[in-house]
Scaffold this motif. Structure first.
Motif, PDB file in Angstrom:
ATOM      1  N   ALA A 167      -0.474  -7.176  -2.095  1.00  0.00           N
ATOM      2  CA  ALA A 167       0.459  -8.279  -1.805  1.00  0.00           C
ATOM      3  C   ALA A 167       0.221  -8.800  -0.390  1.00  0.00           C
ATOM      4  N   ARG A 168       0.355 -10.104  -0.236  1.00  0.00           N
ATOM      5  CA  ARG A 168       0.227 -10.686   1.106  1.00  0.00           C
ATOM      6  C   ARG A 168       1.407 -10.281   1.967  1.00  0.00           C
ATOM      7  N   ASP A 213       0.833  -1.199   0.000  1.00  0.00           N
ATOM      8  CA  ASP A 213       0.000   0.000   0.000  1.00  0.00           C
ATOM      9  C   ASP A 213       0.873   1.257   0.000  1.00  0.00           C
ATOM     10  N   GLY A 214       1.149   1.774  -1.189  1.00  0.00           N
ATOM     11  CA  GLY A 214       2.031   2.939  -1.321  1.00  0.00           C
ATOM     12  C   GLY A 214       1.561   4.162  -0.553  1.00  0.00           C
ATOM     13  N   GLY A 243       4.547  -4.870   9.589  1.00  0.00           N
ATOM     14  CA  GLY A 243       5.454  -5.707  10.373  1.00  0.00           C
ATOM     15  C   GLY A 243       6.932  -5.472  10.122  1.00  0.00           C
ATOM     16  N   LEU A 244       7.261  -4.496   9.291  1.00  0.00           N
ATOM     17  CA  LEU A 244       8.677  -4.196   9.038  1.00  0.00           C
ATOM     18  C   LEU A 244       9.277  -3.495  10.262  1.00  0.00           C
ATOM     19  N   VAL A 245      10.450  -3.950  10.668  1.00  0.00           N
ATOM     20  CA  VAL A 245      11.048  -3.434  11.902  1.00  0.00           C
ATOM     21  C   VAL A 245      12.142  -2.399  11.621  1.00  0.00           C
ATOM     22  N   THR A 246      11.982  -1.242  12.233  1.00  0.00           N
ATOM     23  CA  THR A 246      13.002  -0.190  12.237  1.00  0.00           C
ATOM     24  C   THR A 246      13.510  -0.078  13.666  1.00  0.00           C
ATOM     25  N   ARG A 247      14.813  -0.030  13.842  1.00  0.00           N
ATOM     26  CA  ARG A 247      15.371   0.204  15.187  1.00  0.00           C
ATOM     27  C   ARG A 247      16.053   1.560  15.203  1.00  0.00           C
ATOM     28  N   SER A 297      11.031 -18.438   5.592  1.00  0.00           N
ATOM     29  CA  SER A 297      10.739 -17.027   5.352  1.00  0.00           C
ATOM     30  C   SER A 297      10.053 -16.902   4.001  1.00  0.00           C
ATOM     31  N   THR A 298       9.153 -15.930   3.891  1.00  0.00           N
ATOM     32  CA  THR A 298       8.519 -15.693   2.597  1.00  0.00           C
ATOM     33  C   THR A 298       8.555 -14.212   2.290  1.00  0.00           C
ATOM     34  N   SER A 299       8.885 -13.937   1.046  1.00  0.00           N
ATOM     35  CA  SER A 299       8.913 -12.556   0.593  1.00  0.00           C
ATOM     36  C   SER A 299       7.473 -12.043   0.506  1.00  0.00           C
ATOM     37  N   GLY A 300       7.252 -10.811   0.823  1.00  0.00           N
ATOM     38  CA  GLY A 300       5.914 -10.229   0.742  1.00  0.00           C
ATOM     39  C   GLY A 300       5.912  -8.872   1.401  1.00  0.00           C
ATOM     40  N   ALA A 301       4.717  -8.302   1.552  1.00  0.00           N
ATOM     41  CA  ALA A 301       4.621  -6.981   2.170  1.00  0.00           C
ATOM     42  C   ALA A 301       5.236  -7.024   3.560  1.00  0.00           C
ATOM     43  N   GLY A 302       5.974  -5.985   3.890  1.00  0.00           N
ATOM     44  CA  GLY A 302       6.595  -5.898   5.203  1.00  0.00           C
ATOM     45  C   GLY A 302       7.938  -6.605   5.295  1.00  0.00           C
ATOM     46  N   THR A 303       8.425  -7.152   4.185  1.00  0.00           N
ATOM     47  CA  THR A 303       9.760  -7.767   4.219  1.00  0.00           C
ATOM     48  C   THR A 303      10.724  -6.963   3.349  1.00  0.00           C
ATOM     49  N   ILE A 304      12.000  -7.216   3.595  1.00  0.00           N
ATOM     50  CA  ILE A 304      13.042  -6.453   2.907  1.00  0.00           C
ATOM     51  C   ILE A 304      13.535  -7.234   1.691  1.00  0.00           C
ATOM     52  N   HIS A 305      13.625  -6.544   0.589  1.00  0.00           N
ATOM     53  CA  HIS A 305      14.015  -7.174  -0.677  1.00  0.00           C
ATOM     54  C   HIS A 305      15.533  -7.272  -0.811  1.00  0.00           C
TER      55      HIS A 305
END
Ligand code: ZN
Length: 303
Positions: free
Chosen positions: A67-68, A15-16, A117-121, A198-206
């Motif tokens: 995207a899931r 979701d841009g 669910g993407l994590v920033t520290r 692990s599965t690639s999808g929304a919230g993961t890093i490419h």
């Protein structure tokens, strides 16, 4: 010849517009480029960063609407670490993010989960006050995010990566690897995975891109071949040039040049406002402008 820390990190969002609200609106990064995935022009490629999107501050997202959610883990970068100037900055962000994101506080850091669910520290790092940053209207200068100082990744057996990381000039430091020097260095923290798929999808890093001086880039292609990885040829991404390969733990690496930068096709004070298309996709503009959801300037509500 050495790599100079992180150039950019690229993740996936479903979701841009909401992504822009979070990274531009909530975290106060500047949206510096609104373009499309050069290899898949139906998908947005959004770039955030400091006011110019300098290497080390460029966080980018491919948008795949609907995207899931993926599952971050083995063979992927799983967390992005940004410096902020002080513990007081962590306190401010912790308060600012109430109701906007899930957070978890430690004495010297603050973990932030975005809505996918993407994590920033955020890490309190003294001495980075004078580092360039985005001047968002709603984030005080002393608290603004500075640079990406590291990423965490997961591997089944991190030792498999040792030889390649060494040939790329990474230096072992505790449980992690460091590349670059002084203000342009970053840590690659390769952790042992829990074995879950692990599965690639929304919230993961490419992928994570490491910074190369322009004049070294050809040399890095040679070095990658010597290290025994299967690298792509040098690819022109308009704003930088890139080489891609997977390091032995499966994490997708890119080596990207500092130049020419994001001001090559729009004025520095207008970065990110209009949809920019690479020459080879310019003929698709009308179609893409109909298809892609508009993404307004995420700072507009705060001006
Ligand atoms: Zn990239």
């Amino acid at each position: 010849m050495q790599l100079h820390g992180i150039h950019h990190v690229t993740a996936i969002t479903a979701d841009g517009p909401r992504n822009a609200e979070f990274y531009g609106g909530v975290l106060g990064l500047r949206l510096v480029k609104k373009t499309v995935n050069f290899d898949d022009p139906g998908a947005y490629h959004l770039y955030y960063g400091d006011d110019a999107g300098m290497p080390g501050t460029a966080l980018t997202f491919f948008e795949y609407p609907g995207a899931r959610l993926g599952r971050a883990g083995e063979g992927m970068v799983t967390r992005i670490d940004w410096s902020v100037p002080s513990v007081a900055a962590l306190d401010w962000w912790e308060r600012h993010l109430v109701g906007k994101a899930t957070t978890e506080r430690a004495p010297e850091s603050l973990d932030i989960w975005d809505h996918e669910g993407l994590v920033t520290r955020l890490v309190a790092a003294t001495g980075c006050e004078s580092v360039s940053h985005a001047h968002a209207p709603h984030v005080p200068d002393e608290y603004a995010l500075r640079r990406m100082i590291g990423v965490a990744a997961q591997a089944r057996d991190p030792h498999h990566s040792t030889a390649v990381l060494k040939s790329l000039g990474f230096q072992h430091q505790g449980d992690a690897w460091r590349t670059g020097s002084d203000s342009r260095s970053a840590v690659y923290g390769l952790e042992t995975s829990d074995g879950a798929i692990s599965t690639s999808g929304a919230g993961t890093i490419h992928h994570v891109a490491w910074a190369s001086l322009d004049e070294d880039h050809q040399g890095w292609l040679v070095r990658a071949a010597e290290a025994g990885v299967q690298a792509t040829p040098i690819v022109d991404r308009d704003y930088f040039r890139a080489i891609y390969f997977r390091e032995p733990s499966g994490v997708l690496f890119e080596l990207a040049t500092d130049g020419p930068g994001f001001a090559i096709d729009e004025e520095p004070d207008a970065l990110g406002l209009a949809l920019r298309l690479p020459r080879q996709h310019e003929h698709l503009r009308e179609l893409l402008e109909q298809r892609l959801a508009p993404i307004p300037d995420p700072w507009e509500p705060y001006r």
